[in-house]
Write a protein that holds these residues in place. Structure first.
Motif, short mmCIF file in Angstrom:
data_model
loop_
_atom_site.label_atom_id
_atom_site.label_comp_id
_atom_site.label_asym_id
_atom_site.label_seq_id
_atom_site.Cartn_x
_atom_site.Cartn_y
_atom_site.Cartn_z
N GLN A 56 1.17 -3.58 -5.23
CA GLN A 56 1.48 -3.31 -3.83
C GLN A 56 2.16 -1.96 -3.63
O GLN A 56 2.11 -1.38 -2.54
CB GLN A 56 2.36 -4.41 -3.23
CG GLN A 56 1.59 -5.60 -2.73
CD GLN A 56 1.12 -6.49 -3.88
OE1 GLN A 56 1.70 -6.50 -4.96
NE2 GLN A 56 0.07 -7.24 -3.65
N LEU A 57 2.79 -1.44 -4.68
CA LEU A 57 3.52 -0.18 -4.56
C LEU A 57 2.62 0.97 -4.11
O LEU A 57 2.94 1.69 -3.17
CB LEU A 57 4.21 0.16 -5.88
CG LEU A 57 5.02 1.45 -5.90
CD1 LEU A 57 6.15 1.41 -4.89
CD2 LEU A 57 5.57 1.69 -7.31
N ASP A 58 1.47 1.12 -4.77
CA ASP A 58 0.56 2.22 -4.40
C ASP A 58 0.08 2.10 -2.97
O ASP A 58 0.00 3.10 -2.25
CB ASP A 58 -0.64 2.27 -5.36
CG ASP A 58 -0.27 2.87 -6.70
OD1 ASP A 58 0.71 3.64 -6.76
OD2 ASP A 58 -0.98 2.57 -7.69
N GLY A 59 -0.24 0.90 -2.53
CA GLY A 59 -0.71 0.71 -1.16
C GLY A 59 0.33 1.12 -0.13
O GLY A 59 -0.01 1.74 0.89
N ILE A 60 1.58 0.80 -0.40
CA ILE A 60 2.64 1.17 0.52
C ILE A 60 2.85 2.68 0.52
O ILE A 60 2.92 3.32 1.58
CB ILE A 60 3.95 0.42 0.17
CG1 ILE A 60 3.78 -1.06 0.44
CG2 ILE A 60 5.13 0.99 0.95
CD1 ILE A 60 4.86 -1.93 -0.16
#
Length: 152
Positions: free
Chosen positions: A114-118
């Protein structure tokens, strides 16, 4: 802001347990319940006590990772980046700072995926540098209360 010993005892007790009953708090500091209630009201009016809150453990809610993100908006994008940070609920804290970065923020995320998406949501408007939090030896805490008394 001047606080006497009783004010400090009240604030320290509320830091430990903000849901402490007025009766228990009064017994703890040696005042009547109405006396403690009045002191709390004055501490709130003076801005010493800004509110009462709930401490939630992000891990229990499924947010197993936290990250610290230093954010440097591209020229002319400061307000847009600030608004995006405010709109993304995974950003649970953010400070606007001096120096090369404009913001230092804390993210709570369920997984590294989820880090990259945020971060992709702001990547065309800012440069970021991210560190994964391994542990938190000191959780958010108030400054020493005794110093606040002497400084006034």
């Amino acid at each position: 802001m001047k606080m006497d010993e009783t004010d400090i005892k009240i604030v320290e007790a509320l830091i430990d347990d903000a849901r402490m009953s007025l009766k228990d708090l009064a017994a703890h500091v040696g005042l009547s319940s109405p006396g403690v209630s009045e002191r709390i009201r004055r501490l709130q009016e003076r801005g010493v006590i800004r509110g009462f809150t709930v401490d939630i453990d992000p891990k229990v809610l499924g947010y197993s990772l936290q990250a610290i993100v230093r954010i440097r908006p591209l020229p002319g994008k400061l307000h847009i980046v600030q608004q995006l940070i405010q709109e993304i609920p995974e950003f649970c804290e953010c400070d606007k700072v001096t120096g090369e970065d404009c913001f230092v923020a804390r993210l709570a995320i369920p997984s590294i995926d989820q880090l990259d998406g945020i971060l992709d949501r702001i990547s065309d408007k800012a440069e970021t540098s991210t560190s994964i939090v391994k542990s938190q030896p000191i959780r958010r805490r108030p400054p020493p209360l005794a110093v606040a008394e002497k400084a006034s």
